[in-house]
Design a protein around this motif. Sequence first.
Motif, short mmCIF file in Angstrom:
data_model
loop_
_atom_site.label_atom_id
_atom_site.label_comp_id
_atom_site.label_asym_id
_atom_site.label_seq_id
_atom_site.Cartn_x
_atom_site.Cartn_y
_atom_site.Cartn_z
N LYS A 194 0.82 -1.22 0.00
CA LYS A 194 0.00 0.00 0.00
C LYS A 194 0.85 1.27 0.00
CE LYS A 194 -3.58 -2.33 2.73
NZ LYS A 194 -4.33 -2.31 4.03
N ASP A 195 2.19 1.10 0.00
CA ASP A 195 3.08 2.26 0.05
C ASP A 195 2.70 3.24 -1.06
OD1 ASP A 195 5.54 3.91 -0.43
OD2 ASP A 195 6.31 2.66 1.18
N PRO A 196 2.62 4.53 -0.75
CA PRO A 196 2.23 5.50 -1.79
C PRO A 196 3.24 5.62 -2.92
CG PRO A 196 2.91 6.60 0.25
CD PRO A 196 2.78 5.16 0.57
N VAL A 197 4.47 5.20 -2.67
CA VAL A 197 5.49 5.23 -3.72
C VAL A 197 5.44 3.90 -4.47
CG1 VAL A 197 7.95 5.45 -4.24
CG2 VAL A 197 6.92 6.78 -2.36
N ILE A 198 5.11 3.96 -5.74
CA ILE A 198 4.94 2.75 -6.54
C ILE A 198 6.19 1.87 -6.52
CG2 ILE A 198 4.74 1.92 -8.94
CD1 ILE A 198 2.08 2.60 -7.84
N ALA A 199 7.37 2.47 -6.61
CA ALA A 199 8.61 1.70 -6.63
C ALA A 199 8.79 0.89 -5.36
CB ALA A 199 9.81 2.62 -6.85
N ALA B 214 6.30 -0.17 -3.32
CA ALA B 214 5.32 -1.26 -3.36
C ALA B 214 5.79 -2.38 -4.28
CB ALA B 214 3.96 -0.72 -3.82
N ALA B 215 6.41 -1.99 -5.40
CA ALA B 215 6.92 -3.00 -6.33
C ALA B 215 8.04 -3.80 -5.70
CB ALA B 215 7.41 -2.33 -7.62
N ASP C 258 -0.94 1.96 -17.35
CA ASP C 258 0.15 2.93 -17.28
C ASP C 258 1.48 2.19 -17.18
OD1 ASP C 258 1.95 4.92 -16.75
OD2 ASP C 258 0.75 5.90 -15.19
N PRO C 259 2.39 2.39 -18.14
CA PRO C 259 3.70 1.70 -18.09
C PRO C 259 4.46 1.96 -16.80
CG PRO C 259 3.36 2.73 -20.24
CD PRO C 259 2.24 3.21 -19.35
N ALA C 260 4.19 3.10 -16.15
CA ALA C 260 4.89 3.41 -14.91
C ALA C 260 4.52 2.44 -13.79
CB ALA C 260 4.57 4.85 -14.48
N ASP C 261 3.39 1.79 -13.91
CA ASP C 261 2.94 0.83 -12.89
C ASP C 261 3.43 -0.59 -13.16
OD1 ASP C 261 1.53 3.01 -11.99
OD2 ASP C 261 -0.39 2.36 -12.85
N ASP C 262 4.15 -0.80 -14.25
CA ASP C 262 4.39 -2.17 -14.69
C ASP C 262 5.24 -2.97 -13.70
OD1 ASP C 262 4.00 -4.20 -16.83
OD2 ASP C 262 6.20 -4.16 -16.81
N ASP C 263 6.21 -2.31 -13.05
CA ASP C 263 7.03 -3.06 -12.10
C ASP C 263 6.17 -3.61 -10.96
OD1 ASP C 263 9.32 -2.68 -13.54
OD2 ASP C 263 10.11 -1.05 -12.29
N LEU C 264 5.25 -2.79 -10.48
CA LEU C 264 4.35 -3.26 -9.42
C LEU C 264 3.43 -4.34 -9.96
CD1 LEU C 264 3.08 -3.23 -6.65
CD2 LEU C 264 1.74 -1.22 -7.34
N ARG C 265 2.89 -4.14 -11.15
CA ARG C 265 1.97 -5.12 -11.75
C ARG C 265 2.68 -6.46 -11.93
NH1 ARG C 265 -2.96 -4.66 -13.91
NH2 ARG C 265 -3.63 -5.95 -15.68
N ALA C 266 3.86 -6.42 -12.53
CA ALA C 266 4.62 -7.66 -12.75
C ALA C 266 5.04 -8.28 -11.42
CB ALA C 266 5.83 -7.38 -13.62
N GLY C 267 5.43 -7.44 -10.45
CA GLY C 267 5.83 -7.97 -9.15
C GLY C 267 4.70 -8.69 -8.45
#
Length: 463
Positions: free
Chosen positions: A115-120, A122-123, A165-174
């Motif tokens: 839930k961390d507000p920083v996407i990186a 959370a990923a 959004d490509p910026a979310d992909d690390d979290l999505r893939a993780g």
Amino acid sequence: NPAAKKSDAILRYLQSPVPEVREDGIRIVYDDFTNGHPISDDIRQQLRSMIGDSDRNVRVQVAQDFKAINDLDAAPALIAQLGQEPDPLVRLYIAQALGESGDVRAAPVLAQMLKDPVIADAAAAAMALSGEIGEKLRRDPDRTTQVRQTVDALQNALDTRTGNDPADDDLRAGCVEALATLSDPRSEQTFQQLLSRPNESENVRKAALRGLGNLSDPRTTNLITNSLADAKPDVRLAAARALKNLATFAQAEQLYQMVNAQNEPDARVRDAVWSDLKTVLHNGTPAELNDWQDRFKDDPEKQLEVLQALHGALAKTNDKKQLAISDQNIGEILLANLNRPQEAIDHFQAALDYWQNGNQEEPARLPALVGDMMDARLKARQYADATKFAAQEIKNNPSYQPIVGARIKIEADRLRTSGDKDGALQLIEAALKMPKESALDQKHQDDLRDIQSQINQPGPGGP
């Protein structure tokens, strides 16, 4: 003691009241570790005490060090700090360090970090859960509830925090990687939906395939198989690996085509597909395998695999005649194409045991089989056994005289001309000592004595 003096000097750096000096000390520890130098217990303990250092840059350096050093005893302090760390970069490095540690006690705080507000950040938490921590959770029967809670947290992060959004992909893939590791059957629908979406990233597709492979539901086989045609080689590789326990003869032809470098340029994919195909073949029936015997004629190792699969299938049916034919075929590949005569001997002997025990519906096979056995014995340099076999076959059937005699003569001459005079003489001596009632005919004996004379006479061909 130079090592002790160096350790004391580093400790002074680490205990300095000046943050920049403490940073320098941490960098020295990192350099020593990466260069293979041991880190003393005192230094490790000091680094653990610095996880919550008052200076942000020091905390960054310490967290980076623990990611590399993987100090298992640091996990409790890292877990405690993660729950209160205000700096996003430090949180990211701590999550990575905990992932490297594999300490399952970190699972709850990592799940909360999704839930961390920083996407990186959370990923990083998702990726930490996708590794050894997730594996330990999945394997522990006492953590079933925790697994479900972690899966729920990952699914929620995937659904609410990621999209196109490509910026979310690390979290999505993780998240998908962690779901694949945890292997909760509830995730199967998610994996299927992700593979059905045309715009998912390569990393997401790979993770979804790994998830389906781990779940091993035969109903997903066709969906996985579709990914063998993906444009990305790493996705094709993931698909091939996912099929490991799922592929059947329904996929055999496609797998066969992909073993060919002209159809699949990536060697890793070809190897994985071949592994799948081997599993399919070794689970086949004789009826399914019969049409495969002539495949891979240009690749004897793979052709041998097909023949061995057929042999195993025939053994289950107890069809002794077909098993003997299979043994002869395997022996011929081993001898003629793979230069493995000792293994060939075992198969030829099994075939001979069948055909020479009153099972001669196809007597035409025996002369070739006798010749094969002679070739294998001679190639294996088993000269005494070869001539003993020759004598026994002549005794059983004098018509085999030219089959065994010619091979002994040709091999003796080959050994002589190749410079292996000792081998030639050993073979000739063994042949000339064959029992009188089953000896080689006079012509072959004369030929052997002639070769023997050439070896023994002075000159280019002799001593």
